[in-house]
Each structure stands twice: as structure tokens, then as C-alpha cells.
Write a protein that holds these residues in place. Structure first.
Motif, short mmCIF file in Angstrom:
data_model
loop_
_atom_site.label_atom_id
_atom_site.label_comp_id
_atom_site.label_asym_id
_atom_site.label_seq_id
_atom_site.Cartn_x
_atom_site.Cartn_y
_atom_site.Cartn_z
N PHE A 69 0.83 -1.21 0.00
CA PHE A 69 0.00 0.00 0.00
C PHE A 69 0.86 1.26 0.00
O PHE A 69 0.55 2.24 -0.70
CB PHE A 69 -0.92 -0.02 1.23
CG PHE A 69 -1.73 1.24 1.38
CD1 PHE A 69 -2.85 1.46 0.59
CD2 PHE A 69 -1.38 2.20 2.31
CE1 PHE A 69 -3.59 2.62 0.72
CE2 PHE A 69 -2.12 3.36 2.45
CZ PHE A 69 -3.23 3.57 1.65
N SER A 70 1.95 1.25 0.76
CA SER A 70 2.81 2.42 0.84
C SER A 70 3.49 2.71 -0.49
O SER A 70 3.53 3.86 -0.95
CB SER A 70 3.86 2.22 1.93
OG SER A 70 4.75 3.30 1.99
N ILE A 71 4.03 1.67 -1.14
CA ILE A 71 4.71 1.87 -2.42
C ILE A 71 3.72 2.28 -3.50
O ILE A 71 4.00 3.15 -4.34
CB ILE A 71 5.47 0.60 -2.82
CG1 ILE A 71 6.64 0.36 -1.85
CG2 ILE A 71 6.00 0.69 -4.24
CD1 ILE A 71 7.42 -0.89 -2.11
N ALA A 76 1.49 6.71 -6.88
CA ALA A 76 0.35 7.58 -7.18
C ALA A 76 0.67 9.04 -6.84
O ALA A 76 0.27 9.96 -7.57
CB ALA A 76 -0.88 7.10 -6.41
N GLY A 77 1.39 9.26 -5.72
CA GLY A 77 1.77 10.62 -5.35
C GLY A 77 2.73 11.24 -6.35
O GLY A 77 2.63 12.43 -6.66
N PRO A 82 2.80 16.62 -10.08
CA PRO A 82 2.81 17.76 -11.03
C PRO A 82 1.43 18.38 -11.23
O PRO A 82 1.32 19.61 -11.39
CB PRO A 82 3.33 17.12 -12.33
CG PRO A 82 4.06 15.89 -11.89
CD PRO A 82 3.32 15.40 -10.69
N ILE A 83 0.38 17.54 -11.21
CA ILE A 83 -0.97 18.08 -11.40
C ILE A 83 -1.36 18.95 -10.21
O ILE A 83 -1.94 20.04 -10.36
CB ILE A 83 -1.97 16.92 -11.59
CG1 ILE A 83 -1.57 16.09 -12.81
CG2 ILE A 83 -3.39 17.46 -11.74
CD1 ILE A 83 -2.39 14.83 -12.99
N ILE A 84 -1.03 18.47 -9.00
CA ILE A 84 -1.38 19.23 -7.79
C ILE A 84 -0.62 20.56 -7.75
O ILE A 84 -1.18 21.61 -7.42
CB ILE A 84 -1.09 18.39 -6.54
CG1 ILE A 84 -2.01 17.17 -6.51
CG2 ILE A 84 -1.28 19.22 -5.28
CD1 ILE A 84 -1.69 16.19 -5.40
N ILE A 85 0.66 20.52 -8.10
CA ILE A 85 1.46 21.76 -8.09
C ILE A 85 0.93 22.75 -9.13
O ILE A 85 0.87 23.96 -8.91
CB ILE A 85 2.94 21.43 -8.33
CG1 ILE A 85 3.50 20.62 -7.15
CG2 ILE A 85 3.76 22.69 -8.54
CD1 ILE A 85 4.91 20.13 -7.36
N ASN A 86 0.54 22.21 -10.29
CA ASN A 86 0.01 23.09 -11.35
C ASN A 86 -1.29 23.75 -10.91
O ASN A 86 -1.49 24.96 -11.12
CB ASN A 86 -0.19 22.28 -12.63
CG ASN A 86 -0.57 23.15 -13.81
OD1 ASN A 86 -0.34 24.37 -13.80
ND2 ASN A 86 -1.14 22.54 -14.84
N GLU A 87 -2.17 22.98 -10.29
CA GLU A 87 -3.45 23.54 -9.84
C GLU A 87 -3.24 24.52 -8.69
O GLU A 87 -3.94 25.54 -8.59
CB GLU A 87 -4.39 22.41 -9.41
CG GLU A 87 -4.82 21.49 -10.54
CD GLU A 87 -5.66 22.21 -11.59
OE1 GLU A 87 -6.38 23.17 -11.21
OE2 GLU A 87 -5.58 21.83 -12.77
N GLY A 105 4.86 15.25 -0.50
CA GLY A 105 6.22 14.72 -0.37
C GLY A 105 6.39 13.80 0.82
O GLY A 105 7.13 12.82 0.75
N PHE A 106 5.67 14.11 1.91
CA PHE A 106 5.77 13.25 3.10
C PHE A 106 5.23 11.86 2.80
O PHE A 106 5.88 10.84 3.09
CB PHE A 106 5.01 13.88 4.25
CG PHE A 106 5.01 13.04 5.51
CD1 PHE A 106 6.10 13.04 6.36
CD2 PHE A 106 3.93 12.23 5.81
CE1 PHE A 106 6.11 12.24 7.51
CE2 PHE A 106 3.92 11.45 6.95
CZ PHE A 106 5.00 11.46 7.80
N PHE A 107 4.04 11.78 2.23
CA PHE A 107 3.44 10.48 1.94
C PHE A 107 4.13 9.78 0.77
O PHE A 107 4.02 8.56 0.64
CB PHE A 107 1.95 10.64 1.62
CG PHE A 107 1.11 10.94 2.84
CD1 PHE A 107 0.78 9.92 3.73
CD2 PHE A 107 0.68 12.22 3.11
CE1 PHE A 107 0.03 10.20 4.86
CE2 PHE A 107 -0.09 12.50 4.22
CZ PHE A 107 -0.41 11.49 5.10
N THR A 108 4.83 10.52 -0.05
CA THR A 108 5.49 9.91 -1.21
C THR A 108 6.85 9.34 -0.86
O THR A 108 7.20 8.24 -1.30
CB THR A 108 5.62 10.94 -2.35
OG1 THR A 108 4.32 11.45 -2.68
CG2 THR A 108 6.24 10.31 -3.58
#
Length: 214
Positions: A69-71, A76-77, A82-87, A105-108
């Protein structure tokens, strides 16, 4: 009397049999290869059968599931970052952009590394070879692949002050095991060196005398 067609068939069969027997006699490697393959298969099955499973870590399925689940969430993160940063950049709030990048970044990155740091010492299985008195311990690496380490009882060092999630050191590798999960407590006693004579570490008497005289 045989017909001409039957005579040709008999001649062809005799020629094939003669050719096949000549090839076997001139090239015995074919038979030797078959024998070697049979011996290799039998030796492999014999090696697998002589190993005895003496320990099983009950947290193995849970560790595998959490790591998968973590990997998966990390991949997914990475894809969504890039989409989240763009929005977030379209909103124009710098504090919101920094907060979103920190959470993603923490969860990734941090979560998989933290889980690996906690679970990398956990032994999932231990197999024992009675012929060579060798133990084969298995643990899970960062990519959820089983890794084995072979050691003997004399290769184990039990630290006086064990570290976090560390029971013993097998060839310098810190491992975590629990006595209650062994099939027989004798195996745990042999691995940990409890069957050896006690060393009370009284120190050197001459050094104590010199210190007292000073």
C-alpha cells in the motif's frame, strides 16, 4: 513375396535404426546430459526437503500488505504531484503551494522509508539445516522481495544493550526475532547462545589490584 513398396519401407526402417544407434554410440553426451539433469533435479528437491522451518513471523502478511500500500501510494503521489502543483500555482497562494508539496512529499518519500526502517529487521522465516547446522533467516527488503541470510550459531552476537527492533546480530546484520514463535524453544536457545557456559565478566584481577594500590 513382398512388394517393392514394402521392401523400400523395411529398408528405410533399418537405415533409421542404424543411424540412431550410431549417433548414440558416437555421441554419449546426450545420455549423460539426461542423467545430469535428473541428478540436479533430485539434488534440488533433496536440499529443499532437508530444510526444516523452525520459525515463522506472524506479522509477515501485515508487513507485506502495508508495504504494498505504501509503495502504491508513493507511485500515485509521484504521478499526481505535477498536477497538484500546477493547480495550486493557479490559485497564487505560496503558503498553500508549500503545504501541498509538504504533504504530498511526506506520503510519497518519507512514509515508505520509515516503514522500511521499522520492518527491515523483522525476520519472517527461519529454516534450519541439521546436516550443516546452518540457519537461513528470511526478511523483506524495500521492494517487498524476500532476502535470506545464512548463518551459524557462532556467527550470532547478542548485544548487551540491544538497539531498537534488534534482538541479535547475524554476521553483523541486525535482526528481530521472538522466542514464542519458534517451533521448539531449543532452537532459540542455541541461536541466542543460552546453551553456552555463562561468562560473568569479573574482569582482570591484576588490573583491580593495581587500581587499588593507586
Amino acid at each position: 513375396m513382398l512388394s517393392v513398396y514394402q521392401t523400400q519401407i523395411l529398408r528405410g526402417r533399418c537405415l533409421l535404426q542404424k543411424t540412431f544407434s550410431n549417433n548414440l554410440s558416437s555421441n554419449p553426451k546426450v545420455l549423460n546430459t539426461c542423467k545430469v539433469n535428473i541428478r540436479q533435479l533430485s539434488s534440488k528437491t533433496g536440499e529443499d526437503n532437508k530444510l526444516e522451518c523452525i520459525y515463522y513471523g506472524p506479522l509477515k502478511p501485515q508487513i507485506r500488505a502495508v508495504k504494498i500500500f505504501s509503495i502504491t501510494s508513493s507511485f500515485a503521489g509521484l504521478i499526481a504531484q505535477p498536477i497538484i502543483i500546477n493547480e495550486a500555482s493557479k490559485i497564487g497562494s505560496t503558503s498553500l503551494l508549500v503545504a501541498l508539496c509538504s504533504v504530498v512529499g511526506f506520503f510519497t518519500f518519507v512514509t515508505p522509508l520509515l516503514l522500511h526502517f521499522i520492518t527491515k529487521k523483522y525476520v519472517t522465516e527461519i529454516h534450519y539445516d541439521p546436516e550443516t547446522s546452518t540457519y537461513k533467516a528470511t526478511y523483506i527488503n524495500f521492494f517487498i522481495a524476500p532476502v535470506t541470510i545464512d548463518f551459524k550459531a557462532e556467527d550470532v552476537v547478542v548485544p548487551d544493550i540491544p538497539g531498537m527492533f534488534t534482538t541479535m546480530l547475524a554476521k553483523g546484520k541486525p535482526l528481530f526475532i521472538e522466542a514464542r514463535h519458534f517451533s521448539d524453544p531449543i532452537y532459540y536457545a542455541k541461536i541466542m547462545g543460552y546453551d553456552k557456559p555463562l561468562d560473568f565478566k569479573m574482569g582482570n584481577i591484576e588490573e583491580k589490584d593495581t587500581n587499588n594500590n593507586k
